[in-house]
Design a protein around this motif. Structure first.
Motif, short mmCIF file in Angstrom:
data_model
loop_
_atom_site.label_atom_id
_atom_site.label_comp_id
_atom_site.label_asym_id
_atom_site.label_seq_id
_atom_site.Cartn_x
_atom_site.Cartn_y
_atom_site.Cartn_z
N ARG A 72 0.82 -1.21 0.00
CA ARG A 72 0.00 0.00 0.00
C ARG A 72 0.86 1.26 0.00
O ARG A 72 2.00 1.24 0.43
CB ARG A 72 -0.93 0.01 1.21
N ILE A 73 0.27 2.37 -0.47
CA ILE A 73 0.94 3.68 -0.41
C ILE A 73 0.02 4.65 0.35
O ILE A 73 -1.20 4.50 0.32
CB ILE A 73 1.27 4.23 -1.80
N PRO A 74 0.60 5.63 1.05
CA PRO A 74 -0.24 6.62 1.76
C PRO A 74 -1.07 7.42 0.76
O PRO A 74 -0.57 7.81 -0.30
CB PRO A 74 0.78 7.51 2.48
N THR A 75 -2.34 7.63 1.09
CA THR A 75 -3.20 8.44 0.22
C THR A 75 -3.83 9.57 1.03
O THR A 75 -4.11 9.42 2.22
CB THR A 75 -4.32 7.60 -0.41
N VAL A 76 -4.05 10.70 0.35
CA VAL A 76 -4.69 11.86 0.96
C VAL A 76 -5.81 12.31 0.03
O VAL A 76 -5.59 12.48 -1.17
CB VAL A 76 -3.69 13.03 1.16
N ALA A 77 -7.01 12.47 0.57
CA ALA A 77 -8.14 12.96 -0.23
C ALA A 77 -8.50 14.37 0.23
O ALA A 77 -8.63 14.63 1.43
CB ALA A 77 -9.35 12.03 -0.06
N VAL A 78 -8.64 15.27 -0.71
CA VAL A 78 -8.98 16.66 -0.40
C VAL A 78 -10.33 16.97 -1.02
O VAL A 78 -10.53 16.77 -2.23
CB VAL A 78 -7.91 17.63 -0.96
N THR A 79 -11.27 17.45 -0.23
CA THR A 79 -12.59 17.80 -0.75
C THR A 79 -12.98 19.19 -0.26
O THR A 79 -12.34 19.75 0.64
CB THR A 79 -13.64 16.76 -0.32
N GLY A 80 -13.99 19.77 -0.85
CA GLY A 80 -14.42 21.12 -0.47
C GLY A 80 -15.00 21.85 -1.66
O GLY A 80 -15.36 21.24 -2.68
N THR A 81 -15.04 23.19 -1.58
CA THR A 81 -15.62 24.00 -2.66
C THR A 81 -14.53 24.69 -3.48
O THR A 81 -14.37 24.43 -4.66
CB THR A 81 -16.58 25.06 -2.07
N ASN A 82 -13.74 25.55 -2.85
CA ASN A 82 -12.69 26.27 -3.56
C ASN A 82 -11.32 25.91 -2.97
O ASN A 82 -11.20 25.64 -1.78
CB ASN A 82 -12.91 27.79 -3.43
N SER A 134 -4.10 20.47 -2.76
CA SER A 134 -3.53 19.18 -3.16
C SER A 134 -2.08 19.35 -3.62
O SER A 134 -1.19 18.57 -3.23
CB SER A 134 -4.37 18.54 -4.27
N LEU A 135 -1.85 20.36 -4.44
CA LEU A 135 -0.48 20.58 -4.93
C LEU A 135 0.44 20.99 -3.79
O LEU A 135 1.62 20.63 -3.78
CB LEU A 135 -0.50 21.65 -6.02
N VAL A 148 -0.57 13.17 -7.99
CA VAL A 148 -1.67 14.06 -7.64
C VAL A 148 -2.65 14.13 -8.81
O VAL A 148 -2.24 14.23 -9.97
CB VAL A 148 -1.17 15.49 -7.33
N THR A 149 -3.95 14.08 -8.50
CA THR A 149 -4.98 14.35 -9.52
C THR A 149 -5.70 15.63 -9.13
O THR A 149 -6.10 15.80 -7.97
CB THR A 149 -5.98 13.19 -9.62
N VAL A 174 -3.03 15.44 -14.09
CA VAL A 174 -2.41 14.43 -13.22
C VAL A 174 -0.91 14.72 -13.18
O VAL A 174 -0.27 14.90 -14.22
CB VAL A 174 -2.65 13.00 -13.75
N TYR A 175 -0.37 14.78 -11.97
CA TYR A 175 1.05 15.07 -11.78
C TYR A 175 1.72 13.87 -11.10
O TYR A 175 1.22 13.37 -10.09
CB TYR A 175 1.24 16.31 -10.90
N ILE A 176 2.84 13.42 -11.65
CA ILE A 176 3.64 12.37 -11.02
C ILE A 176 5.00 12.97 -10.68
O ILE A 176 5.73 13.41 -11.58
CB ILE A 176 3.83 11.14 -11.94
N ASP A 177 5.29 13.04 -9.38
CA ASP A 177 6.54 13.61 -8.89
C ASP A 177 6.76 15.02 -9.43
O ASP A 177 7.87 15.39 -9.82
CB ASP A 177 7.72 12.70 -9.24
N GLY A 178 5.68 15.82 -9.48
CA GLY A 178 5.77 17.21 -9.90
C GLY A 178 5.65 17.42 -11.40
O GLY A 178 5.54 18.56 -11.86
#
Length: 358
Positions: free
Chosen positions: A297-307, A313-314, A329-330, A335-339
């Motif tokens: 597994r890899i650590p995941t972070v989900a970001v939600t909201g309006t603005n 995320s970046l 990152v999506t 989609v960004y992989i390693d920047g």
């Protein structure tokens, strides 16, 4: 259909049947060449049967004559027991066996026939995960039914299917089965006396209708070491070691036993679903050897909201990269992989997340 990804991102592993992403391509090539396998095993101190590889019938007859007893004749590079004939004692039997093997390979191995039982030992990583005594397909008489009828009854067993579609494979009634029966003094239309058993194959592969009994707990430490050394010598992380000996519970050198083949992508039905004995979770053993202490597994972070979701995320990804982590990152920008952006556009859906995870 049998290609799997286990785990995510940089920690993922791939499996196709029992070939893993760590399986060495050169090792698979060596294992498919039975003569090269024997040569390397002999150099590594593993017991192997005497014999040679031939391309012509005259050579096969000559090698068979030099052996101290009956011969086993098989294709150099076939699998699942295809083209294998055992206990060839006469020139006529050698000729029939040679022609049968030539259907599957231009090169044919003629080697000493080892008397005993057929065993398969599964090696995963640096340990023996399971061992089975493989029995040739056969039927037992009831005093009234013919061999053909007994086979048809057995093939109606719900556990038997075509190929690898079920726990066991249907017993074939072909020319080879007819020849094996003839050696025992019977034919397809013979009525077997009650309690009399006959074999329908000289080899015990499950793919030709054989059955298996678990014998994992009977293996001596010395035999386990030989099997692990055989797999390591060929270079396989997952290997099926075929052994012929009278009793697997005894050391091989005490009974003239030997390793006859090393298989890449070994079948595990016999270990998962033995006809007798304790089932062994061979699949789990392969996954354990593949991952070790890692869970994939890899650590995941989900970001939600309006603005500000993309900015947030970046920013999180940037902070993670400053600690030496590689990030995926999506966002609504791509989609960004390693920047580095690898896809442009609104990439906030599950397909984009899957792209990162795979």
């Amino acid at each position: 259909a049998n290609l799997f990804q286990l785990g995510w991102g940089s920690r993922q592993k791939r499996l196709q049947a029992t070939i893993t992403g760590a399986t060495n391509s050169i090792a698979v090539g060596i294992a498919s060449d039975k003569q090269l396998t024997k040569t390397l095993l002999e150099q590594a101190g593993c017991p192997v049967p005497a014999g040679a590889t031939v391309t012509r019938l005259e050579e096969a007859q000559r090698v068979a004559r030099r052996l101290s007893g009956p011969a086993t004749i098989k294709p150099l590079d076939a699998n699942q027991g295809k083209g294998v004939t055992t206990v060839c004692s006469t020139p006529e039997e050698v000729e029939r066996a040679f022609e049968h093997a030539r259907k599957y390979s231009r090169h044919v191995i003629v080697e000493e026939y080892l008397e005993g039982r057929d065993y398969r030992v599964l090696v995963t990583g640096d340990r023996v995960a399971a061992a089975s005594w493989r029995r040739p397909p056969g039927v037992t008489g009831d005093g009234t039914s013919t061999v053909r009828e007994l086979v048809e009854i057995e093939n109606r067993n719900p556990a038997r299917g075509e190929g690898h579609t079920n726990i066991l494979t249907r017993i074939p009634m072909d020319a080879l089965a007819e020849a094996i029966l003839a050696k025992q003094g019977y034919g397809f239309d013979s009525v077997l006396p009650s309690g009399v058993s006959v074999d329908l194959r000289g080899n015990a592969n499950l793919s030709t209708g054989g059955t298996a009994e678990d014998v994992t707990d009977s293996l001596p430490e010395e035999t386990r070491d030989i099997c692990i050394r055989a797999a390591r010598t060929i270079g396989l992380d997952v290997a099926g070691i075929d052994i012929v000996c009278r009793d697997i519970a005894l050391p091989l050198d005490e009974q003239g036993g030997a390793v006859i083949e090393v298989n890449a992508a070994p079948g595990i039905r016999m270990h998962q679903y033995p006809s007798r004995g304790t089932p062994r979770d061979a699949g789990a053993a392969i996954v354990e050897a593949l991952f070790g202490q890692d869970d994939g597994r890899i650590p995941t972070v989900a970001v939600t909201g309006t603005n500000g979701k993309t900015t947030t995320s970046l920013l999180i990804a940037h902070a993670a990269r400053l600690t030496g982590q590689r990030t995926g990152v999506t966002t609504t920008e791509g989609v960004y992989i390693d920047g580095q952006r690898i896809m442009a556009g609104d990439c906030t859906g599950y397909r984009s997340a899957r792209a990162v995870l795979t």
